[in-house]
Design a protein around this motif. Sequence first.
Motif, mmCIF file in Angstrom:
data_model
loop_
_atom_site.group_PDB
_atom_site.id
_atom_site.type_symbol
_atom_site.label_atom_id
_atom_site.label_comp_id
_atom_site.label_asym_id
_atom_site.label_seq_id
_atom_site.Cartn_x
_atom_site.Cartn_y
_atom_site.Cartn_z
ATOM 1 N N SER A 318 0.860 -1.183 0.000
ATOM 2 C CA SER A 318 0.000 0.000 0.000
ATOM 3 C C SER A 318 0.896 1.233 0.000
ATOM 4 O O SER A 318 2.077 1.160 0.316
ATOM 5 C CB SER A 318 -0.918 0.021 1.221
ATOM 6 N N GLY A 319 0.322 2.353 -0.342
ATOM 7 C CA GLY A 319 1.103 3.573 -0.300
ATOM 8 C C GLY A 319 1.009 4.383 -1.577
ATOM 9 O O GLY A 319 0.113 4.190 -2.414
ATOM 10 N N HIS A 320 1.978 5.265 -1.750
ATOM 11 C CA HIS A 320 1.953 6.233 -2.841
ATOM 12 C C HIS A 320 3.380 6.510 -3.290
ATOM 13 O O HIS A 320 4.317 6.463 -2.487
ATOM 14 C CB HIS A 320 1.271 7.523 -2.354
ATOM 15 N N TYR A 321 3.553 6.764 -4.586
ATOM 16 C CA TYR A 321 4.859 7.115 -5.151
ATOM 17 C C TYR A 321 4.829 8.538 -5.696
ATOM 18 O O TYR A 321 3.814 8.990 -6.243
ATOM 19 C CB TYR A 321 5.218 6.181 -6.313
ATOM 20 N N TYR A 322 5.926 9.234 -5.556
ATOM 21 C CA TYR A 322 6.152 10.500 -6.243
ATOM 22 C C TYR A 322 7.655 10.651 -6.437
ATOM 23 O O TYR A 322 8.438 9.804 -5.961
ATOM 24 C CB TYR A 322 5.551 11.689 -5.473
ATOM 25 N N SER A 323 8.083 11.660 -7.135
ATOM 26 C CA SER A 323 9.507 11.775 -7.424
ATOM 27 C C SER A 323 10.018 13.199 -7.279
ATOM 28 O O SER A 323 9.258 14.172 -7.375
ATOM 29 C CB SER A 323 9.815 11.258 -8.835
ATOM 30 N N TYR A 324 11.323 13.294 -7.039
ATOM 31 C CA TYR A 324 12.045 14.558 -7.057
ATOM 32 C C TYR A 324 12.998 14.508 -8.244
ATOM 33 O O TYR A 324 13.711 13.505 -8.430
ATOM 34 C CB TYR A 324 12.842 14.756 -5.770
ATOM 35 N N VAL A 325 13.012 15.554 -9.041
ATOM 36 C CA VAL A 325 13.836 15.563 -10.251
ATOM 37 C C VAL A 325 14.562 16.896 -10.364
ATOM 38 O O VAL A 325 14.006 17.955 -10.050
ATOM 39 C CB VAL A 325 12.975 15.335 -11.518
ATOM 40 N N ARG A 326 15.802 16.811 -10.852
ATOM 41 C CA ARG A 326 16.569 18.016 -11.171
ATOM 42 C C ARG A 326 16.644 18.112 -12.697
ATOM 43 O O ARG A 326 17.503 17.488 -13.321
ATOM 44 C CB ARG A 326 17.966 17.928 -10.549
ATOM 45 N N PRO A 327 15.747 18.863 -13.337
ATOM 46 C CA PRO A 327 15.722 18.929 -14.803
ATOM 47 C C PRO A 327 17.009 19.463 -15.410
ATOM 48 O O PRO A 327 17.391 19.085 -16.514
ATOM 49 C CB PRO A 327 14.546 19.867 -15.100
ATOM 50 N N ASP A 328 17.681 20.353 -14.677
ATOM 51 C CA ASP A 328 18.935 20.928 -15.142
ATOM 52 C C ASP A 328 20.027 20.542 -14.154
ATOM 53 O O ASP A 328 20.087 21.075 -13.045
ATOM 54 C CB ASP A 328 18.797 22.452 -15.239
ATOM 55 N N VAL A 329 20.885 19.610 -14.542
ATOM 56 C CA VAL A 329 21.919 19.146 -13.618
ATOM 57 C C VAL A 329 22.987 20.198 -13.393
ATOM 58 O O VAL A 329 23.886 20.004 -12.580
ATOM 59 C CB VAL A 329 22.577 17.833 -14.110
ATOM 60 N N ASN A 330 22.901 21.331 -14.118
ATOM 61 C CA ASN A 330 23.823 22.438 -13.879
ATOM 62 C C ASN A 330 23.486 23.181 -12.589
ATOM 63 O O ASN A 330 24.323 23.876 -12.029
ATOM 64 C CB ASN A 330 23.738 23.475 -15.017
ATOM 65 N N SER A 331 22.230 23.067 -12.170
ATOM 66 C CA SER A 331 21.770 23.895 -11.059
ATOM 67 C C SER A 331 21.382 23.048 -9.858
ATOM 68 O O SER A 331 21.396 21.819 -9.895
ATOM 69 C CB SER A 331 20.558 24.721 -11.504
ATOM 70 N N ASP A 332 21.004 23.743 -8.796
ATOM 71 C CA ASP A 332 20.529 23.077 -7.584
ATOM 72 C C ASP A 332 19.015 23.201 -7.465
ATOM 73 O O ASP A 332 18.453 23.087 -6.370
ATOM 74 C CB ASP A 332 21.197 23.681 -6.342
#
Length: 415
Positions: A318-332
């Motif tokens: 059971s539970g839920h998924y979501y994600s964290y993404v850095r679209p530009d690896v140049n930045s933070d």
Amino acid sequence: MKDFNMVRQLRVTAVGLIAVVGTVPGSSITVTGAPLISTGLKNLGNTCYMNAQLECAFHIPAVRQITLAGDPMPEIETENGDDEEEKKNEDVKDPILIKKNDIARRDPNQALVAMQELIHEMTIASERNLPSVIPKTFCMRLGIPTMEQQDSQEFWKLLLPAMKVESLSDLYKGSFKDYIRALDGSGREKVREELFLDISLDIASSSSLLESMEKSFGEPELLSEAEGNGWRPEKGADKVDAHKGCALIAKGLPSILQCHLKRFNYDWQTETMSKLNSRFAFPEVLDLSKLCGVEGEEAKQTIYDLQSVVIHVGEYRSGHYYSYVRPDVNSDIWYRFNDDDVEEVSFQEVISDAYGGGGGRANGRLQSQGKKGPFRFVRRIFGGRGPVFGWGGRTANAYVVQYVRRSDIPTLYES
């Protein structure tokens, strides 16, 4: 909370019209191109596991480009006899036979077609700042039951080879050596290359990604002849002491490295599955040079930058998924993709939510629960506030972490 649409318009209005130039933090690598930022994917019931992984893949330009360039209608492999028959049919110029052969050849790969359509829709939505994409056609083409929760890591491992685009699979495909080496000085050994699309890491006995990798690839098991489990190098030979283990090799590392954190654990005593919510840290920059035993120029092939994290919140089944993404690896600059809810976040918020086990800064919707009531002042005096969790709460933590090889960033992010 920052308004995503306003921030996104400021950052991505000129996608495809202008280019930005940046340098990967800690390196001299320069990358060009304004990053696309997804507007999110609608959850069709229980498709969060799918959405989380797709966001990680979408935000690597090379993945988009290779997928869109793939041929969804490969020719069917035939034996020599069939080839000769086809040539005869073509010579006859019979329109019925030609049409029959064409149908046999043109059987589209539904997995690839579905992914191409979805990437195209997500790209358009991102460029034009349209509402979140509804992946209904994607699910229909693949026969995905939208009301059934699935495993996010297994979904991507099945989808990637199903698309049958070798150059795409090659981005994720790596290899390590599985070996047994005799300790009697004879030099006898048995080595086998093992391929992988991701690396599964044990978290039960480790508190960090590097520690777990060192246990998996740096500490061989001793096969002791005295204890009855020695190694027999060949049939009829005496058993000898030996080391059995796995070793990472620099040349076997992939451009995109996915690490699957084994949060779901089977208890042999109770015969039940449960989720491990203990703290497990991972670095923003992953250096595998020591583990691979390389230095100098070769060591450049072992440096990775964190690109995305898939989070699971809840318990087993059971539970839920979501994600964290850095679209530009140049930045933070990071974004949280919670289905169709997209929000810019800091890296501190990412790790507070992803490490698990509490101890991070309070950043989330759930961190204040349980902190009120008549005893809140007593808890404050005696330090009894308990652990502080990230946005997803007590059971939220990283399930998959994805890195990109620094030396491959110019190729992966070329647009």
